[in-house]
Design an enzyme around this catalytic site. Structure first.
Site, PDB file in Angstrom:
ATOM      1  N   LYS A 113       0.819  -1.236   0.045  1.00 32.35           N
ATOM      2  CA  LYS A 113      -0.103  -0.133  -0.002  1.00 32.35           C
ATOM      3  C   LYS A 113       0.826   1.305   0.007  1.00 32.35           C
ATOM      4  O   LYS A 113       0.330   2.319  -0.518  1.00 32.35           O
ATOM      5  CB  LYS A 113      -0.779   0.189   1.088  1.00 32.35           C
ATOM      6  CG  LYS A 113      -2.109  -1.034   1.060  1.00 32.35           C
ATOM      7  CD  LYS A 113      -3.348  -0.732   1.913  1.00 32.35           C
ATOM      8  CE  LYS A 113      -4.338  -1.726   1.614  1.00 32.35           C
ATOM      9  NZ  LYS A 113      -5.367  -1.553   2.836  1.00 32.35           N
ATOM     10  N   LYS A 194      -4.435 -10.964  -6.033  1.00 33.14           N
ATOM     11  CA  LYS A 194      -5.638 -11.369  -5.477  1.00 33.14           C
ATOM     12  C   LYS A 194      -6.990 -10.620  -5.698  1.00 33.14           C
ATOM     13  O   LYS A 194      -6.738  -9.341  -6.256  1.00 33.14           O
ATOM     14  CB  LYS A 194      -5.567 -10.774  -3.900  1.00 33.14           C
ATOM     15  CG  LYS A 194      -6.414 -11.126  -2.845  1.00 33.14           C
ATOM     16  CD  LYS A 194      -5.958 -10.407  -1.518  1.00 33.14           C
ATOM     17  CE  LYS A 194      -6.106  -8.933  -1.629  1.00 33.14           C
ATOM     18  NZ  LYS A 194      -6.145  -8.412  -0.095  1.00 33.14           N
ATOM     19  N   LYS A 197     -11.425  -5.413  -4.248  1.00 30.69           N
ATOM     20  CA  LYS A 197     -12.467  -4.241  -4.655  1.00 30.69           C
ATOM     21  C   LYS A 197     -11.605  -3.116  -4.917  1.00 30.69           C
ATOM     22  O   LYS A 197     -12.243  -2.188  -5.623  1.00 30.69           O
ATOM     23  CB  LYS A 197     -13.224  -3.813  -3.472  1.00 30.69           C
ATOM     24  CG  LYS A 197     -12.507  -3.827  -2.019  1.00 30.69           C
ATOM     25  CD  LYS A 197     -13.738  -4.051  -1.174  1.00 30.69           C
ATOM     26  CE  LYS A 197     -12.765  -4.195   0.257  1.00 30.69           C
ATOM     27  NZ  LYS A 197     -13.533  -5.004   1.471  1.00 30.69           N
TER      28      LYS A 197
HETATM   29  P1  TYM Z   1     -10.476  -6.758   4.152  1.00 25.27           P
HETATM   30  O1  TYM Z   1     -11.779  -5.656   4.440  1.00 25.27           O
HETATM   31  O2  TYM Z   1      -9.544  -6.438   3.059  1.00 25.27           O
HETATM   32  O3  TYM Z   1     -11.253  -8.174   3.749  1.00 25.27           O
HETATM   33  C1  TYM Z   1     -12.082  -8.703   4.664  1.00 25.27           C
HETATM   34  C2  TYM Z   1     -12.115 -10.261   4.532  1.00 25.27           C
HETATM   35  O4  TYM Z   1     -12.093 -10.874   3.384  1.00 25.27           O
HETATM   36  C3  TYM Z   1     -11.084 -11.418   3.010  1.00 25.27           C
HETATM   37  N1  TYM Z   1     -10.657 -11.547   1.627  1.00 25.27           N
HETATM   38  C4  TYM Z   1     -10.372 -12.426   0.961  1.00 25.27           C
HETATM   39  N2  TYM Z   1     -10.415 -13.839   0.945  1.00 25.27           N
HETATM   40  C5  TYM Z   1     -10.233 -14.650  -0.154  1.00 25.27           C
HETATM   41  N3  TYM Z   1      -9.795 -14.119  -1.354  1.00 25.27           N
HETATM   42  C6  TYM Z   1      -9.873 -12.778  -1.709  1.00 25.27           C
HETATM   43  N4  TYM Z   1      -9.415 -12.420  -2.682  1.00 25.27           N
HETATM   44  C7  TYM Z   1     -10.024 -11.766  -0.474  1.00 25.27           C
HETATM   45  N5  TYM Z   1     -10.096 -10.485  -0.289  1.00 25.27           N
HETATM   46  C8  TYM Z   1     -10.422 -10.213   0.916  1.00 25.27           C
HETATM   47  C9  TYM Z   1      -9.802 -10.966   3.919  1.00 25.27           C
HETATM   48  O5  TYM Z   1      -8.792 -11.914   4.298  1.00 25.27           O
HETATM   49  C10 TYM Z   1     -10.507 -10.802   5.307  1.00 25.27           C
HETATM   50  O6  TYM Z   1     -10.943 -11.779   6.021  1.00 25.27           O
HETATM   51  N6  TYM Z   1      -7.518  -6.049   7.994  1.00 25.27           N
HETATM   52  C11 TYM Z   1      -8.699  -6.721   7.776  1.00 25.27           C
HETATM   53  C12 TYM Z   1      -9.688  -6.167   8.589  1.00 25.27           C
HETATM   54  C13 TYM Z   1      -9.637  -6.576   9.908  1.00 25.27           C
HETATM   55  C14 TYM Z   1      -9.868  -7.510  10.553  1.00 25.27           C
HETATM   56  C15 TYM Z   1      -9.848  -7.117  12.041  1.00 25.27           C
HETATM   57  C16 TYM Z   1     -10.170  -8.909  10.391  1.00 25.27           C
HETATM   58  C17 TYM Z   1      -9.561  -5.204  10.887  1.00 25.27           C
HETATM   59  N7  TYM Z   1      -9.491  -5.692  12.113  1.00 25.27           N
HETATM   60  C18 TYM Z   1      -9.758  -8.058  13.081  1.00 25.27           C
HETATM   61  C19 TYM Z   1     -10.112  -9.696  11.408  1.00 25.27           C
HETATM   62  C20 TYM Z   1     -10.245  -9.445  12.656  1.00 25.27           C
HETATM   63  C21 TYM Z   1      -8.950  -6.384   6.331  1.00 25.27           C
HETATM   64  O7  TYM Z   1      -8.463  -5.286   5.732  1.00 25.27           O
HETATM   65  O8  TYM Z   1      -9.854  -7.034   5.583  1.00 25.27           O
END
Ligand code: TYM
Length: 329
Positions: A113, A194, A197
């Site tokens: 990022k 990956k 969005k």
């Molecule tokens: P975020 O918002 O990027 O994604 C949310 C969840 O979706 C999963 N994910 C995917 N899984 C499989 N294939 C993909 N292409 C894909 N894209 C996204 C992510 O692994 C995630 O589980 N840091 C986290 C948010 C967060 C969080 C937390 C998660 C903040 N605090 C505490 C768990 C516990 C994030 O940015 O997810």
């Protein structure tokens, strides 16, 4: 198992994709039946990059509504917005003070990022410390996430362990919980990336709210490997293997059953059926989503979620402060 606790969250930036659904949301829905679950929308994490206020509000509500529409039942699981439970920011600060520059610098998400950017926000750097706080506030046993959160879970465990060593036993070391297939759903236009969005090409991802015909079009245009064999072989056939994972997760057919079904048929019939399987999963979610947005029930659910989450979060933070030597009045 009802006393095993689960916590997870998603960012409200952009629209949720099929990757979010398969990698995480589908497991949220599953785990609510057997575990004590807390699912949040991580709006404090979203502001680590600039957000338009109106868009942030809209997206936070949209993601909360998608949680409900996907099948999370607020009488079984707690749904809330991270910013409404102020203990997240507070424990986040404490975790920041326990974090080392070196370990945060090693985070691949931060490297990606910040690459090539002239000015990088400090929040993007300390993002994992806040995420650790999210998880540790609830003393979660399990954290359902996709594969891209692996490093963040590791640092959470490190911080929990560091706290326990320094101040005495307090936190459990949480375990990640990945889907068996589809922990990393890849882009439809490039299976080395990956599905995300934030990709500027909307053809590279399926949004959970894409119209059925848009989904069909995107899948028919998805890049496939040369050859015509529907075979799960991520090293040599990454594109088809990715589509097979999506199919398996949207149909409950195993990868072997998919291979057998399309043997000798080429990619055409496979992609057609895949598109229908994805539409069959997303269309009912979209219908429920529209009902929920129209009903006005969302704020009540989120208020109730805030109450339940705050209770646990406040109790944890009080203990943390006592252990660290703050004067607790
Ligand atoms: P975020 O918002 O990027 O994604 C949310 C969840 O979706 C999963 N994910 C995917 N899984 C499989 N294939 C993909 N292409 C894909 N894209 C996204 C992510 O692994 C995630 O589980 N840091 C986290 C948010 C967060 C969080 C937390 C998660 C903040 N605090 C505490 C768990 C516990 C994030 O940015 O997810």
């Amino acid at each position: 198992m009802a006393n095993l606790r689960v916590l997870s969250g998603m960012q409200p930036s952009g629209r949720l994709t099929l990757g979010n659904y398969i990698g995480a949301l589908k497991n949220y829905v599953k785990l609510q039946h057997t575990h004590d679950c807390y699912f949040m929308v991580v709006d404090l994490h979203a502001i680590t990059v600039p957000q338009e206020p109106e868009a942030l509000r809209e997206q936070s509500e949209a993601v909360s509504a998608l949680y409900l529409a996907a099948g999370i039942d607020p009488s079984k699981a707690t749904i809330f917005l991270q910013s409404t439970v102020s203990e997240h920011a507070e424990l986040g600060w404490i975790m920041t003070t326990l974090s080392y520059m070196g370990e945060l610098e090693r985070m691949t998400q931060f490297k990606e990022k910040s690459a090539g950017k002239e000015s990088v926000g400090v929040g993007l750097f300390t993002y994992p410390s806040l995420m650790a706080a999210d998880i540790l506030l609830y003393n979660a046993d399990l954290v359902p996430v996709g594969d891209d959160q692996r490093q963040h879970l590791e640092i959470t465990r490190d911080l929990a362990h560091r706290f326990n060593t320094r101040y005495g036993d307090m936190f459990k070391l949480p375990e990640p919980y990945y889907p068996e297939v589809g922990a990393r759903i890849m882009s439809l236009d490039d299976a080395s990336k990956k599905m995300s969005k934030s990709n500027p090409n909307p053809g590279s991802y399926i949004a959970m709210l894409d119209e059925p015909d848009v989904i069909r079009k995107k899948i028919s245009r998805a890049v496939t490997d040369s050859g015509r064999e529907v075979k799960y072989d991520p090293a040599n056939k990454p594109e088809i293997s990715n589509l097979m994972s999506i199919y398996s997760m949207c149909s409950d057919l195993s990868l072997a059953e998919i291979e057998a079904r399309y043997e000798g048929q080429g990619y055409g019939p496979f992609k057609k059926d895949l598109a229908e399987a994805v539409v069959a999963v997303l269309e009912p979610i979209q219908a429920r989503y529209r009902e929920i947005r129209a009903s006005g029930e969302l704020h009540d659910v989120l208020r109730q979620g805030r109450e339940r989450a705050s209770e646990l979060a406040a109790a944890t933070l009080k203990q943390v402060k006592e252990k660290m030597g703050f004067v607790v009045l």
